[in-house]
Write a protein that holds these residues in place. Structure first.
Motif, short mmCIF file in Angstrom:
data_model
loop_
_atom_site.label_atom_id
_atom_site.label_comp_id
_atom_site.label_asym_id
_atom_site.label_seq_id
_atom_site.Cartn_x
_atom_site.Cartn_y
_atom_site.Cartn_z
N ARG A 213 -13.12 10.31 4.47
CA ARG A 213 -14.47 10.77 4.17
C ARG A 213 -15.02 9.97 3.00
N ARG A 214 -14.12 9.54 2.10
CA ARG A 214 -14.54 8.67 1.00
C ARG A 214 -13.81 7.33 1.17
N THR A 215 -14.30 6.33 0.47
CA THR A 215 -13.71 5.00 0.58
C THR A 215 -13.03 4.63 -0.73
N MET A 216 -11.72 4.38 -0.62
CA MET A 216 -10.93 4.05 -1.81
C MET A 216 -10.45 2.61 -1.73
N LEU A 217 -10.45 1.94 -2.87
CA LEU A 217 -9.87 0.60 -2.97
C LEU A 217 -8.68 0.69 -3.89
N ILE A 218 -7.50 0.24 -3.42
CA ILE A 218 -6.32 0.24 -4.27
C ILE A 218 -6.10 -1.17 -4.77
N ASP A 219 -6.17 -1.37 -6.09
CA ASP A 219 -6.10 -2.68 -6.75
C ASP A 219 -7.26 -3.57 -6.30
N GLN A 332 0.34 12.86 -8.54
CA GLN A 332 -0.60 13.86 -8.02
C GLN A 332 -1.48 13.28 -6.91
N THR A 333 -2.23 14.17 -6.27
CA THR A 333 -3.13 13.77 -5.19
C THR A 333 -4.42 13.22 -5.79
N ILE A 334 -4.84 12.05 -5.29
CA ILE A 334 -6.06 11.41 -5.81
C ILE A 334 -7.25 11.79 -4.94
N MET A 335 -7.05 11.75 -3.62
CA MET A 335 -8.00 12.38 -2.70
C MET A 335 -7.15 12.92 -1.56
N PRO A 336 -7.66 13.89 -0.78
CA PRO A 336 -6.80 14.52 0.21
C PRO A 336 -6.06 13.48 1.08
N GLY A 337 -4.73 13.56 1.10
CA GLY A 337 -3.94 12.62 1.90
C GLY A 337 -3.45 11.41 1.12
N VAL A 338 -3.92 11.24 -0.10
CA VAL A 338 -3.53 10.05 -0.89
C VAL A 338 -2.98 10.51 -2.24
N ARG A 339 -1.72 10.14 -2.51
CA ARG A 339 -1.15 10.54 -3.80
C ARG A 339 -0.40 9.38 -4.45
N GLN A 351 2.90 2.52 -10.62
CA GLN A 351 2.92 3.56 -9.59
C GLN A 351 2.65 2.98 -8.22
N MET A 352 3.24 3.64 -7.20
CA MET A 352 2.94 3.29 -5.82
C MET A 352 2.01 4.36 -5.26
N VAL A 353 1.45 4.08 -4.08
CA VAL A 353 0.50 5.02 -3.49
C VAL A 353 0.99 5.41 -2.11
N LEU A 354 1.05 6.71 -1.84
CA LEU A 354 1.47 7.21 -0.53
C LEU A 354 0.26 7.78 0.19
N ILE A 355 0.10 7.37 1.44
CA ILE A 355 -1.05 7.82 2.23
C ILE A 355 -0.50 8.55 3.44
N GLU A 356 -0.92 9.80 3.65
CA GLU A 356 -0.37 10.61 4.74
C GLU A 356 -1.48 11.22 5.56
N SER A 357 -1.37 11.07 6.88
CA SER A 357 -2.33 11.72 7.78
C SER A 357 -1.75 11.79 9.18
N GLY A 358 -2.02 12.88 9.87
CA GLY A 358 -1.60 13.04 11.25
C GLY A 358 -0.10 12.85 11.45
N GLY A 359 0.70 13.23 10.45
CA GLY A 359 2.15 13.13 10.57
C GLY A 359 2.71 11.75 10.28
#
Ligand SMILES: [Zn+2]
Ligand SMILES: [Zn+2]
Length: 435
Positions: A213-219, A332-339, A351-359
């Motif tokens: 729903r939002r657009t995130m840029l990592i690095d 912690q969670t930065i936006m729903p599904g991304v921590r 830090q690393m970033v974990l993205i989770e959706s639909g299993g």
């Protein structure tokens, strides 16, 4: 400076009426339109070179019908003020940076002090009409694609549940191969990552876009504030950079809502800011909040002898001045599904970033496993401040990645943006992910 006419830009208010004239009445061929999202404009090119010039390989002269795709684009504003009509002429030069420097030295007023991304992967810059006798002049340097960078610096898209993950690229740079592999002898690492004549290995900078729903840029890669000496030392090749690949992904910097930092080293945070025409440094992503781990901020703003070369204040201090910083203190969670998850090792608060959706799970591991050549546990960078912490975090993550079939993004790999880690007979290997 040698300059040849490339095209004439025409601002168009009613595209169908314009096509009825140029295409139907004049009988000209109109090429497929191209969106230049950074300019919020759609360009329709019409070759108008003499048939005798064709087949020579030289790019011919074109008309460019410019159609605004948003009410706030420069073309829409131009039409509102002056009506449709001739907008600019474009001259093609071999070296746009040299041309801009030459014009600047002669006191010409420039709209763009630095070249930026234009249509067809070109670099462009505008000269103000007041310095060009009433004509808006665009300079253009065509992209000279090295076959290598063409293949590996294109945009790759992956679907992960409800998220679209888009691997973009800010170009390439080179670091000492010995430093990149720590205690591993050159006899071994040079097979995985062949060094150049200065012992440097080629590395990409691949930020990641997470679109939900939002657009995130990592690095955000290296950015364009560095001087020629820096480019020489680090073999910087940004002929195709973040602006080009964002545009290819259909995004402009203003579309980014959240910028998330793995850490603040210059090859990750350099692109967070830009220098404007007045020389002031400001946030590049004007609508974004920048999310940074507080401990990393403290370390970056209080560097010591061992990490000082990696932290350049202009990459992040202006974010605080602009009031766009948001600190996170723990995992912690930065936006729903991304921590985020602290790995330490490379630096205390990496830090690393974990993205989770639909299993399904994806991981942006940044400098924990910078390239696919760093898969083996003891292949750890000499740059790391706490290599034993890297070892522990890496071993734990590799096990998790195999078990959960995690899609892993390799930020610095020159050829493989993402892959899955497989384990067979106690041996691990990477299977590149198809986008
Ligand atoms: Zn780093
Ligand atoms: Zn790095």
């Amino acid at each position: 400076m040698k300059a040849v006419l490339d095209h004439v830009g025409i601002a168009v208010k009613d595209l169908q009426a314009a096509l009825a004239f140029y295409r139907d009445a004049l009988g000209l061929a109109v090429e497929a339109p191209e969106d230049v999202s950074s300019q919020r404009v759609r360009a329709h090119f019409i070759p108008v070179n003499d048939t005798a010039d064709r087949g020579t390989g030289a790019p011919g002269v074109k008309l460019e019908l410019l159609e605004a795709t948003s009410a706030d684009s420069a073309i829409a504003k131009y039409i509102e003020k002056r009506g449709p009509g001739l907008h600019h002429i474009t001259l093609r030069v071999d070296d746009i940076s040299a041309a801009l420097a030459q014009l600047k030295a002669r006191g010409a007023r420039l709209v763009d002090e630095q070249p930026r991304a234009g249509a067809e992967g070109a670099l462009v810059a505008f000269i103000h009409p007041s310095s060009a006798h009433g004509v808006l002049v665009e300079l253009k340097q065509s992209r000279v694609p090295s076959p290598e960078s063409q293949v590996v610096s294109t945009v790759r898209r992956y679907q992960l549940g409800e998220f679209e993950l888009i691997s973009v690229c800010d170009g390439f740079f080179r670091l000492d191969g010995g430093a990149m592999f720590g205690v591993v002898p050159k006899a071994l690492w040079s097979k995985a990552a062949p060094p150049d004549d200065r012992n440097r290995i080629r590395m990409a900078m691949r930020p990641l876009i997470v679109r939900g729903r939002r657009t995130m840029l990592i690095d955000a890669g290296l950015g364009d504030k560095d001087d020629e000496k820096f480019h020489e030392i680090y073999g910087v090749d940004r002929a195709r950079n973040l602006d080009h690949t964002l545009a290819e992904a259909g995004l402009s910097p203003d579309d980014i809502d959240i910028v998330l930092a793995s850490h603040l080293h210059f090859d990750h945070a350099g692109g967070f800011t830009v220098r404007d025409a007045s020389g002031r440094i400001r946030p590049k992503f004007r609508g974004a909040q920048y999310v940074i781990r507080r401990g990393e901020w403290e370390d970056a703003t209080h560097p010591h002898e061992r990490n000082r070369a990696s932290y350049i204040a202009g990459n992040f201090v202006p974010l605080a001045d602009a009031g766009v910083l948001q600190f996170v203190d723990d995992d912690q969670t930065i936006m729903p599904g991304v921590r985020v998850r602290r790995t330490g090792g490379h630096c205390m608060h990496h830090q690393m970033v974990l993205i989770e959706s639909g299993g399904s799970t994806a991981a942006f591991v940044a400098d924990l496993i910078p390239t696919t050549a760093h898969l083996s546990a003891p292949w750890i960078m000499g740059y790391d401040l706490y290599p034993m912490d890297t070892l522990a975090a890496k071993k734990a993550f590799l096990q998790e990645a195999v078990q959960k079939n995690i899609l892993v993004f390799f930020e610095h790999d020159p050829a493989v943006p993402a892959g899955y880690i497989r384990e067979e007979n106690g041996k691990r290997r990477i299977v590149p992910a198809l986008s």
